[in-house]
Design a protein around this motif. Structure first.
Motif, PDB file in Angstrom:
ATOM      1  N   ARG A 134       1.670   2.700   5.898  1.00 15.82           N
ATOM      2  CA  ARG A 134       1.919   1.277   6.167  1.00 15.82           C
ATOM      3  C   ARG A 134       1.778   0.896   7.633  1.00 15.82           C
ATOM      4  N   THR A 136      -0.467  -0.143  10.783  1.00 18.11           N
ATOM      5  CA  THR A 136      -1.796  -0.732  10.946  1.00 18.11           C
ATOM      6  C   THR A 136      -2.315  -0.526  12.365  1.00 18.11           C
ATOM      7  N   CYS A 199      -8.972   1.024   0.702  1.00 19.55           N
ATOM      8  CA  CYS A 199      -7.808   1.094   1.600  1.00 19.55           C
ATOM      9  C   CYS A 199      -6.962   2.278   1.157  1.00 19.55           C
ATOM     10  N   LEU A 203      -0.856   0.677   1.648  1.00 17.30           N
ATOM     11  CA  LEU A 203      -0.859  -0.637   2.284  1.00 17.30           C
ATOM     12  C   LEU A 203      -0.484  -1.720   1.270  1.00 17.30           C
ATOM     13  N   GLN A 207      -2.004  -6.306   3.876  1.00 16.83           N
ATOM     14  CA  GLN A 207      -2.464  -5.359   4.907  1.00 16.83           C
ATOM     15  C   GLN A 207      -3.860  -4.846   4.583  1.00 16.83           C
ATOM     16  N   CYS A 208      -4.088  -4.523   3.318  1.00 16.64           N
ATOM     17  CA  CYS A 208      -5.394  -4.008   2.908  1.00 16.64           C
ATOM     18  C   CYS A 208      -6.460  -5.080   3.135  1.00 16.64           C
ATOM     19  N   CYS A 211      -7.104  -5.550   6.876  1.00 17.17           N
ATOM     20  CA  CYS A 211      -7.838  -4.417   7.447  1.00 17.17           C
ATOM     21  C   CYS A 211      -9.319  -4.521   7.089  1.00 17.17           C
ATOM     22  N   ASN A 287      -3.199  -5.239  16.340  1.00 15.64           N
ATOM     23  CA  ASN A 287      -1.787  -5.609  16.209  1.00 15.64           C
ATOM     24  C   ASN A 287      -0.909  -5.033  17.313  1.00 15.64           C
TER      25      ASN A 287
END
Ligand SMILES: *[C@@H]1O[C@H](CO)[C@@H](O)[C@H](O)[C@H]1NC(C)=O
Ligand SMILES: *[C@@H]1O[C@H](CO)[C@@H](O)[C@H](O)[C@H]1NC(C)=O
Ligand SMILES: *[C@@H]1O[C@H](CO)[C@@H](O)[C@H](O)[C@H]1NC(C)=O
Ligand SMILES: *[C@@H]1O[C@H](CO)[C@@H](O)[C@H](O)[C@H]1NC(C)=O
Ligand SMILES: *[C@@H]1O[C@H](CO)[C@@H](O)[C@H](O)[C@H]1NC(C)=O
Ligand SMILES: *[C@@H]1O[C@H](CO)[C@@H](O)[C@H](O)[C@H]1NC(C)=O
Length: 288
Positions: A134, A136, A199, A203, A207-208, A211, A287
């Motif tokens: 999790r 990033t 991914c 995630l 988030q996936c 990304c 990030n």
């Protein structure tokens, strides 16, 4: 202003190297790229080393069936987090053998390094004393570019964009065991473009999606007009080509764009898989 300057500085500092990979001569156990993350070193008699050995010897037993492996061993400063992921379209044998290769290889490639990652065509392995799942945080984007150009860049972007978007949405909506999607679309010059996105399934959907969106948006910057390419990150990756390079599944997505000409022209034979690849390795931070 400050942020811009800092970003530009990062950009400037971030070009690490360029390398050529000939995929034709790439033997199965060869890796595509590895990266020692410089999170510090362990010593041969340390608890960290012992935990790393334990993690690497046991990680292959943590697969729930879909090629995602994760194992953390130890506590506090000596905690080792390990994660491995196989491509969503490969069978269990290829996956396991790729994982075995990576387990044997990575500690040799990055001796005494607490954190490291190695990418193969079929899988990747990463371990770190930092949290992996999790997270990033990205230290390095690995770009692999097929050197052939398309003739119609706009048409190519118009065809690839919708496919990548659909694949991203589908992969991100995948469960906690697998986030993978593959498919094809018809591009200009009657080429069929094939792509997959993936991914790590730890995630969240958001988030996936983020990304992959970030990675896919780099196509027009780094790969503009290149007939194939891939970007590898620790938590997501994609690849597209004008030939089939993955195993077709019943879940494949296909997008048929409305073509200008409806003449029944036979498509030319697709490009061969044996193109030279150039890889650009770029340090960057997301990030942060
Ligand atoms: C990982 O190791 C480095 C170097 O020893 C250390 O600075 C860092 O704080 C460690 N991270 C964690 C989460 O323990
Ligand atoms: C860790 O080891 C590598 C290679 O042996 C060395 O280049 C690096 O400076 C070391 N890092 C630290 C923080 O000691
Ligand atoms: C595709 O599937 C076949 C049969 O399961 C397998 O032999 C082959 O290795 C797979 N391809 C890849 C890239 O894993
Ligand atoms: C991977 O390694 C394990 C443990 O050493 C071994 O049992 C297994 O047969 C290997 N799998 C492949 C596909 O090489
Ligand atoms: C692709 O296009 C670039 C820029 O126009 C050019 O430098 C390069 O030689 C071309 N590559 C091939 C394989 O034709
Ligand atoms: C594209 O994907 C669809 C769906 O899996 C498949 O039926 C079709 O044969 C593929 N097209 C090509 C040209 O491979």
């Amino acid at each position: 202003m400050f942020i811009l300057a800092r970003k530009q500085l990062l950009w400037f500092l971030s070009f690490i190297s360029i390398c050529l990979i000939n995929l034709t001569t790439l033997a199965q156990p060869d890796f595509l790229h590895y990266y020692c993350e410089n999170d510090g070193n362990y010593t041969a008699d340390s608890m960290y080393k012992s935990n790393l050995d334990t993690a690497l010897s046991a990680i292959s037993t943590t697969n729930m069936g879909l090629g995602f492996y994760k194992l953390s061993i130890g506590k506090w400063n000596d905690k080792v987090n390990s994660v491995a992921l196989c491509r969503g379209d490969i069978n269990a044998d290829v996956c396991e053998s790729c994982l075995n290769d990576s387990i044997a290889m990575l500690p040799r490639l990055c001796p005494n390094q607490k954190s490291a990652i190695v990418y193969y065509d079929s899988c990747f392995l990463r371990y770190s004393n930092e949290t992996i799942l999790r997270s990033t945080r990205v230290k390095l984007y690995t770009y692999l570019v097929n050197l052939l150009n398309v003739t119609d860049i706009d048409g190519f972007n118009r065809a690839l964009g919708p496919l990548m978007k659909r694949l991203r949405e589908k992969a991100a909506a995948g469960g906690s065991q697998q986030k993978f999607a593959s498919g094809n679309t018809t591009g200009p010059d009657f080429l069929t473009f094939y792509a997959f996105v993936q991914c790590t399934p730890d995630l969240s959907q958001q988030q996936c999606s983020d990304c992959l969106e970030d990675a896919v948006n780099r196509i027009s910057v780094y790969f503009n007009g290149k007939i194939g390419g891939r970007i590898l990150l620790p938590m997501c990756n994609f690849r597209y080509e004008a030939y089939r390079f993955f195993n077709q599944t019943a879940q494949d997505i296909t997008i048929t764009p409305v073509l200008q000409s409806s003449l029944p022209i036979r498509p030319p034979s697709p490009s061969s898989p044996g193109m030279d690849y150039i890889c650009l390795l770029l340090g960057n931070i997301l990030n942060e």
